[in-house]
Scaffold this motif. Structure first.
Motif, PDB file in Angstrom:
ATOM      1  N   TYR A 182      -7.652   4.816 -13.052  1.00 53.93           N
ATOM      2  CA  TYR A 182      -6.438   4.126 -13.533  1.00 53.93           C
ATOM      3  C   TYR A 182      -6.338   4.159 -15.058  1.00 53.93           C
ATOM      4  N   GLU A 201      -2.020   1.447  -6.219  1.00 49.83           N
ATOM      5  CA  GLU A 201      -2.140   2.891  -5.994  1.00 49.83           C
ATOM      6  C   GLU A 201      -0.958   3.683  -6.536  1.00 49.83           C
ATOM      7  N   SER A 202       0.219   3.056  -6.621  1.00 47.09           N
ATOM      8  CA  SER A 202       1.408   3.782  -7.083  1.00 47.09           C
ATOM      9  C   SER A 202       1.401   4.015  -8.590  1.00 47.09           C
ATOM     10  N   GLU A 260      -9.078  14.410  -7.805  1.00 46.22           N
ATOM     11  CA  GLU A 260      -7.872  13.850  -7.165  1.00 46.22           C
ATOM     12  C   GLU A 260      -6.694  14.819  -7.327  1.00 46.22           C
ATOM     13  N   ARG A 263     -10.404   4.718  -3.738  1.00 42.17           N
ATOM     14  CA  ARG A 263     -10.786   4.301  -5.095  1.00 42.17           C
ATOM     15  C   ARG A 263     -11.613   3.024  -4.986  1.00 42.17           C
ATOM     16  N   ILE A 283      -3.901   7.555  -0.948  1.00 43.05           N
ATOM     17  CA  ILE A 283      -4.816   6.856  -1.867  1.00 43.05           C
ATOM     18  C   ILE A 283      -4.937   5.395  -1.441  1.00 43.05           C
ATOM     19  N   TYR A 284      -6.179   4.905  -1.423  1.00 38.12           N
ATOM     20  CA  TYR A 284      -6.379   3.477  -1.121  1.00 38.12           C
ATOM     21  C   TYR A 284      -7.373   2.857  -2.091  1.00 38.12           C
ATOM     22  N   ASN A 285      -7.022   1.700  -2.619  1.00 36.52           N
ATOM     23  CA  ASN A 285      -7.986   0.872  -3.346  1.00 36.52           C
ATOM     24  C   ASN A 285      -8.890   0.196  -2.337  1.00 36.52           C
ATOM     25  N   LYS A 337      -2.505  -2.359   0.192  1.00 36.11           N
ATOM     26  CA  LYS A 337      -2.124  -1.118   0.909  1.00 36.11           C
ATOM     27  C   LYS A 337      -3.160  -0.794   1.990  1.00 36.11           C
TER      28      LYS A 337
END
Ligand code: NAD
Ligand code: UFG
Length: 351
Positions: free
Chosen positions: A132, A142-143, A161, A180, A261-263, A308
């Motif tokens: 980030y 994620e956006s 990535e 992530r 993508i996922y946190n 998310k």
């Protein structure tokens, strides 16, 4: 009877990989681990097998060795790949950038080339909150775009990535989850597997645990003049078993083409001083510490927006801070010298 699905885990002897291998076995997958053991011990995998009550396949090898990967894919019918293998010490990456780009970037590209040839298109990749960058507002979502990276380790995650994004754009057969991670800590509740850093730990929790067990005398706290409530840095610490289970959830998502993508974090930030206080309370040990100047590259505070992953993967970090610390402490006191400690069942559970 439905055949068991086989998951290929790179770096599966390491800290997060070994806990994930256990979760996969418990979820009914077969597991093939490839690891060059540069930062791990095969003993971790013996213990995973003991805990799971069944065997996995271990291959000692390197993700940059294309012939080794091709042989593995020929010999095993792989359903999906979880890619942990890599170098992860931020400071070391500044002094050895070529090694970091070679292992993390070149290794990931070699893996994807071998997957393409083998016709395996499901991949879960270990990314990091570090992508980030320093300018992103918290909590991280994620956006948000990937930001600037201040060291080769972070840059290598960002580059991979990008490579994976380009790959899914080039060929719709790929389905890739980029997870992530925030700050994984803790150990399996048995105390049989855990984090076993070689040499001086870079990360906070293993350092605290080694002070508590008497391997080190004093913790150095890097900076007490940050713009946070108590002046020390704030991070989103999550239990490694929650993280491991996040990978199993992500595998189910790999029916959808594209990159996702996922946190993986709790959504809650805790300071260094809060972590020390909690460790002292849970372990009933004192952690002597001293303040020193800030560590280069550290950000004051960040944590995840994990909504998310909750919405799309049905995943949530379930284990709280006290459990993370109790499990870290159980692992450390049962294994004061990590995997080099002989297991003595009569001393388990004592402090
Ligand atoms: P780890 O060092 O314990 O595990 C990495 C494993 O990869 C080790 O077992 C090592 O021996 C193996 N390995 C390294 N280079 C290899 C190569 N060329 N070929 C085969 N195996 C190789 O680290 P970890 O904490 O379990 O991290 C796993 C992944 O998650 C890494 O990619 C790391 O960058 C990423 N990550 C970790 C954290 C964290 O705080 N631990 C945070 C964000 C992302
Ligand atoms: N800290 C100390 N003393 C120590 C070690 C750490 O005070 O001996 C402090 C750091 O300054 C920081 C906090 O504790 O404020 C957490 O540090 P860690 O090294 O445990 O974790 P980081 O947040 O720096 O790094 C972790 C991973 C990286 C990843 C990053 C972002 O180790 O791989 O999260 O996801 F890039």
């Amino acid at each position: 009877m439905k055949p068991t699905k086989k998951v290929f885990v790179t770096g599966g002897a390491g800290y997060i990989g070994s806990h994930t291998a256990l979760s996969l076995l418990e979820a009914g997958y077969d597991v093939v681990v490839l690891d060059n053991l540069c930062n791990a011990s095969q003993e971790a995998l013996h213990r995973v097998e003991q805990l799971a009550g069944r065997a996995l396949t271990f291959i000692e090898g390197d993700i940059r060795d294309r012939a080794c990967l091709d042989k593995l894919f020929r010999e095993h019918d792989i359903h999906a790949v979880i890619h942990f293998a890599g170098l992860k010490a931020v400071g070391e990456s500044v002094s050895a950038p070529l090694a970091y780009y070679d292992t993390n970037v070149n290794g990931s590209i070699t893996l994807c080339q071998a997957m393409l040839q083998a016709g395996v298109f499901r991949l879960v990749f270990s990314s990091s909150a570090t992508v980030y960058g320093p300018e992103a507002p918290i909590p991280y979502i994620e956006s948000m775009p990937r930001g600037a990276t201040s060291n080769p380790y972070g840059a290598s995650k960002s580059i991979v990535e990008q490579v994976l994004d380009d790959l899914v754009r080039s060929d719709e057969r790929w389905s890739i989850a980029m997870l992530r991670y925030f700050n994984p800590i803790g150990a399996h509740s048995s105390g049989m597997i855990g984090e076993d850093p070689q040499g001086t730990p870079n990360n906070l929790m293993p350092y605290i645990a080694q002070v508590a067990v008497g391997r080190r005398s004093t913790l150095t706290v890097f900076g007490n003049d940050y713009a946070t409530a108590d002046g020390t840095c704030v991070r989103d610490y999550l239990h490694v078993m929650d993280l491991a289970e996040g990978h199993v959830s992500a595998l189910d998502r790999l029916t959808l083409p594209g990159s996702h993508i996922y946190n993986l974090g709790t959504g809650q930030g805790l300071s260094v001083l809060q972590m020390i206080e909690a460790f002292e309370r849970v372990s009933e040990r004192q952690i002597p510490y001293q303040f020193a100047s800030r560590r280069e590259g550290d950000l004051a505070a960040f944590w995840a927006d994990p909504s998310k992953a909750e919405k799309e993967l049905g995943w949530q970090a379930l284990r709280g801070l006290d459990e993370m610390i109790a499990d870290t402490w159980r692992w450390q006191r049962q294994n004061p010298n990590g995997y080099r400690t002989e297991i003595n069942t009569t001393s388990q559970g004592t402090s």
